[in-house]
Design a protein around this motif. Structure first.
Motif, PDB file in Angstrom:
ATOM      1  N   THR A 139     -24.696  -4.948   5.045  1.00  0.00           N
ATOM      2  CA  THR A 139     -24.476  -5.759   4.021  1.00  0.00           C
ATOM      3  C   THR A 139     -24.834  -7.200   4.423  1.00  0.00           C
ATOM      4  O   THR A 139     -24.800  -7.542   5.643  1.00  0.00           O
ATOM      5  N   SER A 146     -21.320 -10.466  -5.020  1.00  0.00           N
ATOM      6  CA  SER A 146     -20.943  -9.543  -3.938  1.00  0.00           C
ATOM      7  C   SER A 146     -20.724  -8.100  -4.664  1.00  0.00           C
ATOM      8  O   SER A 146     -19.978  -8.103  -5.594  1.00  0.00           O
ATOM      9  N   TYR A 147     -21.404  -7.209  -4.155  1.00  0.00           N
ATOM     10  CA  TYR A 147     -20.903  -5.831  -4.553  1.00  0.00           C
ATOM     11  C   TYR A 147     -20.400  -4.693  -3.620  1.00  0.00           C
ATOM     12  O   TYR A 147     -20.210  -3.759  -3.930  1.00  0.00           O
ATOM     13  N   THR A 151     -18.938  -0.779  -4.211  1.00  0.00           N
ATOM     14  CA  THR A 151     -19.555   0.040  -3.631  1.00  0.00           C
ATOM     15  C   THR A 151     -18.542   0.867  -2.855  1.00  0.00           C
ATOM     16  O   THR A 151     -18.439   2.124  -2.817  1.00  0.00           O
ATOM     17  N   ASP A 257     -24.995  -2.316  -2.556  1.00  0.00           N
ATOM     18  CA  ASP A 257     -24.919  -2.458  -4.039  1.00  0.00           C
ATOM     19  C   ASP A 257     -25.158  -1.208  -4.796  1.00  0.00           C
ATOM     20  O   ASP A 257     -26.120  -1.377  -5.670  1.00  0.00           O
ATOM     21  N   GLY A 358     -26.839  -3.545  -8.129  1.00  0.00           N
ATOM     22  CA  GLY A 358     -27.142  -4.853  -7.711  1.00  0.00           C
ATOM     23  C   GLY A 358     -28.095  -5.438  -8.316  1.00  0.00           C
ATOM     24  O   GLY A 358     -29.306  -4.899  -8.425  1.00  0.00           O
TER      25      GLY A 358
END
Length: 375
Positions: A139, A146-147, A151, A257, A358
Motif C-alpha cells: 500500500t 484510500s481504498y 480492501t 484497491d 481504485g
C-alpha cells in the motif's frame, strides 16, 4: 617432585640416619667432644628431614591446587563452548531465513552492502509461520483517497475462522510518509483487533534505504516519473514476496484497491487442493495486471531475482510473462506452440475472484478505470 620420588628419598635418608647412629654409638667410648659432635649431626639430620617433609607437603598442596585450577578451567571452557554452540543454533534458527531472502538484495543493490542487517520494519506481527497461504497487500499514500480499509474488510471478513487460522495477511507500507504509516497502523488496530491479536494480520514498513537512489531523482516529465513509479512498484512486490516467502506454502498477490468476492478464499483452497496437475507455474484468480496471482512460495526467490534484474525495463505483468516464456518455450518452438505451452502452466480460474475498484492511482494525478470483465 612426584610422590614415589619423595618416598624413595625418605627411605634413603632414614637408612643413612640409622647407619650414622650406629656409627656414633660405636664411638661413644671416645671423647665427649666427639659425642657432642655426633649428637649435633643427628639433630641436624632430623631438622633436614622435617624440612624435607614440610617441603613435600607444600609441593603436594601446590600440585593439588594446580590440578583443581586446571579442572575448573576445563569445565569453564566446556561451558563456554556449549553456550557458543547453543547461541549459534539459535541464530541459525531465527536468522537463516532472513539471510536466504533479504541478504540477496545486496547482490543487486550495492548501496545495501554497507547497511548491515537488511530487513523490513515489522510494526504489527507475531511472527506467524507454517500456514498454507500468505496474502500480500502493498500500500502507498494516494493523497485524499484510500481504498485499503475496503480492501482489507473484504479480504479478511470473507474467510472462515479455520481459513483465517491457516493463513496470514501481510500489509506492506511502501511509503515513508509518517502520517500515512500512522493512519494505516491505527486503522488496522482499531478495525481488525481480532486478526491482529491472533497474528493473522501483520503490518510491515519497507525502509526507504531499500530503494536505489535512482528512484529518488526528480523530473518534470511524466514519462520519467511514471517509469520510476513503475520500477518502485515492482520493488514493493519483491520486498513483500521476500518477507512472505518463509511463512506459507502458497503466496497470493493482491493490491490495496480491490474487492474480494464472497467465499473467495474457500474457492481458492478447494481449487488448489483439487487441481489435477502439479505442473503449473502460477494460478490467476484475476486477469488484471498482478492482482490475484497465486504462486508456490518455493518459487518466489527465483521470481524476485528475475524481477530485480529487469525492474527498470518493463511492468511486472510483462516480466511475469517473460519469465514464463523463458522457462516454458524452447528455442525452436513456434509462437503457437509456445502459447499453448504457457497456457498449460499458467492456469486461469474463472470467474475472477477479485475486482479492481481504485480509480485514483498511487501515481499522483493518474486515474484508472480498469475492471475485470470476468468478475
Amino acid at each position: 617432585m612426584r610422590p614415589k620420588q619423595v618416598n624413595a628419598l625418605l627411605a634413603v635418608t632414614a637408612f643413612l640416619l640409622f647407619s650414622f647412629s650406629c656409627f656414633c654409638i660405636s664411638r661413644m667410648s671416645q671423647t665427649s667432644n666427639q659425642l657432642f659432635s655426633c649428637r649435633s649431626h643427628m639433630l641436624e639430620f632430623k631438622e633436614n628431614m622435617l624440612r624435607l617433609k614440610n617441603k613435600t607437603d607444600e609441593n603436594r598442596q601446590e600440585l593439588m591446587k594446580a590440578l583443581d585450577k586446571m579442572k575448573n578451567e576445563i569445565t569453564e571452557r566446556e561451558n563456554q563452548s556449549r553456550s557458543l554452540v547453543e547461541k549459534k543454533v539459535d541464530t541459525l534458527g531465527t536468522d537463516e531465513t532472513e539471510y536466504n531472502t533479504f541478504e540477496e538484495l545486496k547482490l543487486f543493490f550495492p548501496h545495501l552492502r554497507k547497511a548491515g542487517r537488511v530487513y523490513p520494519d515489522v510494526i504489527i506481527g507475531k511472527g506467524k509461520t507454517g500456514v498454507s497461504f500468505a496474502l500480500g497487500i502493498p500500500t502507498m499514500n494516494r493523497g485524499n483517497y484510500s481504498y485499503l480499509k475496503q480492501t482489507l474488510t473484504s479480504v479478511v471478513s470473507r474467510m472462515t475462522l479455520s481459513e483465517e487460522k491457516d493463513s496470514v495477511v501481510i500489509v506492506a507500507i511502501a511509503d515513508s510518509n509518517e502520517d500515512y504509516i500512522n493512519y494505516v497502523v491505527n486503522m488496522i488496530k482499531k478495525k481488525f483487533k481480532r486478526q491482529v491479536s491472533s497474528g493473522s494480520l501483520e503490518v510491515i514498513s519497507i525502509p526507504a534505504i531499500f530503494y536505489p537512489n535512482i528512484l529518488n531523482a526528480k523530473s518534470t516529465e511524466d514519462s520519467q516519473r511514471q517509469q520510476r513509479w513503475q520500477a518502485k512498484q515492482i520493488l514493493d512486490f519483491c520486498f513483500l514476496m521476500l518477507y512472505a516467502q518463509p511463512k506459507a506454502m502458497y503466496y497470493l498477490q493482491l493490491e490495496d484497491d480491490i474487492v474480494a468476492k464472497k467465499m473467495y478464499f474457500t474457492k481458492i483452497v478447494d481449487f488448489v487442493h483439487n487441481i489435477t496437475s502439479n505442473n503449473w507455474s502460477y494460478i490467476e484468480f484475476s486477469v488484471l495486471g498482478f492482482i490475484g496471482k497465486l504462486f508456490r512460495s518455493e518459487d518466489l526467490t527465483d521470481l524476485v531475482r528475475f524481477f530485480l534484474l529487469f525492474y527498470k525495463e518493463r511492468p511486472i505483468d510483462i516480466l511475469l510473462d517473460a519469465i514464463l516464456h523463458v522457462k516454458t518455450c524452447g528455442m525452436n518452438d513456434t509462437l503457437k506452440n509456445c502459447t499453448q505451452k504457457k497456457q498449460q502452466v499458467r492456469i486461469q480460474y474463472q470467474p475472477s475472484l477479485f475486482q479492481h475498484v481504485g480509480v485514483h492511482s498511487s501515481f499522483l494525478g493518474k486515474e484508472q478505470y480498469f475492471k475485470d470483465f470476468l468478475y
